[in-house]
Scaffold this motif. Sequence first.
Motif, PDB file in Angstrom:
ATOM      1  N   SER A  50       0.828  -1.213   0.000  1.00 15.62           N
ATOM      2  CA  SER A  50       0.000   0.000   0.000  1.00 15.62           C
ATOM      3  C   SER A  50       0.863   1.264   0.000  1.00 15.62           C
ATOM      4  N   GLN A  51       1.942   1.264   0.756  1.00 18.71           N
ATOM      5  CA  GLN A  51       2.821   2.438   0.781  1.00 18.71           C
ATOM      6  C   GLN A  51       3.546   2.619  -0.551  1.00 18.71           C
ATOM      7  N   LEU A  52       4.003   1.526  -1.145  1.00 16.58           N
ATOM      8  CA  LEU A  52       4.674   1.611  -2.444  1.00 16.58           C
ATOM      9  C   LEU A  52       3.734   2.148  -3.516  1.00 16.58           C
ATOM     10  N   LEU A  53       2.505   1.650  -3.541  1.00 14.72           N
ATOM     11  CA  LEU A  53       1.539   2.119  -4.537  1.00 14.72           C
ATOM     12  C   LEU A  53       1.322   3.620  -4.414  1.00 14.72           C
ATOM     13  N   ARG A  54       1.148   4.102  -3.207  1.00  9.39           N
ATOM     14  CA  ARG A  54       0.903   5.535  -3.008  1.00  9.39           C
ATOM     15  C   ARG A  54       2.145   6.370  -3.303  1.00  9.39           C
ATOM     16  N   ARG A  55       3.318   5.842  -2.965  1.00  9.52           N
ATOM     17  CA  ARG A  55       4.541   6.602  -3.211  1.00  9.52           C
ATOM     18  C   ARG A  55       4.888   6.663  -4.693  1.00  9.52           C
ATOM     19  N   VAL A  56       4.550   5.621  -5.433  1.00  2.55           N
ATOM     20  CA  VAL A  56       4.881   5.581  -6.854  1.00  2.55           C
ATOM     21  C   VAL A  56       3.792   6.240  -7.695  1.00  2.55           C
ATOM     22  N   ILE A  57       2.546   5.841  -7.505  1.00  3.01           N
ATOM     23  CA  ILE A  57       1.462   6.334  -8.353  1.00  3.01           C
ATOM     24  C   ILE A  57       1.030   7.737  -7.960  1.00  3.01           C
ATOM     25  N   ALA A  58       0.921   8.009  -6.684  1.00  2.00           N
ATOM     26  CA  ALA A  58       0.461   9.329  -6.223  1.00  2.00           C
ATOM     27  C   ALA A  58       1.635  10.178  -5.727  1.00  2.00           C
ATOM     28  N   LYS A  59       2.787  10.037  -6.377  1.00  2.38           N
ATOM     29  CA  LYS A  59       3.998  10.713  -5.897  1.00  2.38           C
ATOM     30  C   LYS A  59       3.891  12.232  -5.947  1.00  2.38           C
ATOM     31  N   GLU A  60       3.233  12.779  -6.989  1.00  2.45           N
ATOM     32  CA  GLU A  60       3.098  14.238  -7.077  1.00  2.45           C
ATOM     33  C   GLU A  60       2.231  14.761  -5.925  1.00  2.45           C
ATOM     34  N   HIS A  61       1.163  14.030  -5.621  1.00  2.00           N
ATOM     35  CA  HIS A  61       0.289  14.432  -4.515  1.00  2.00           C
ATOM     36  C   HIS A  61       1.048  14.407  -3.195  1.00  2.00           C
ATOM     37  N   LYS A  62       1.772  13.332  -2.949  1.00  2.00           N
ATOM     38  CA  LYS A  62       2.542  13.218  -1.705  1.00  2.00           C
ATOM     39  C   LYS A  62       3.591  14.326  -1.606  1.00  2.00           C
TER      40      LYS A  62
END
Length: 163
Positions: A50-62
């Motif tokens: 779950s953390q990898l998905l958010r860090r890779v796919i939603a990286k601009e948002h993060k």
Amino acid sequence: MSSKIPIVRQTAWISIVPHLMVMGLIMLIWYQFNKTEFILYGAITYLIISQLLRRVIAKEHKAGMLKVKLEKFEEAIPLFKNSYEFFKRNDWIDKYRFLTLLSSGRMTYKEMALINIAFCYGQSGNGKLSKEYYERALNEYPKSGMAKAGLRLLNSISDSQDK
């Protein structure tokens, strides 16, 4: 790092069900390899995925959220704009984010991006653009409580300045 900037996270509780199903599937897979600690390994695997998905796919948002926490609002705006464009092009990722990103957020990433852009413009002293982005968020997401609240605040400020 503690932040003076308020961060709001709304949860779509119904999306917890698919998350539990994914976690159960991962635990079932681990059970095939380790019958004693499969729950621990499954939970850790789920968290990593779950953390990898958010860090890779939603990286601009993060990255934009990190800039907001650091009160670098002008630097956050292009990151949120990039995030909005990415999720606009890949609408299916945002629509099914409870599976694609294992995210239980109630708001879409596009809605969050528009509201964050409006917030950043407001914090940078550009009330006109802030208002435009809150209105844009309301046009795309008519039930957006955050956009309504932001617009009300901006309107009350301009009304009090007019008096």
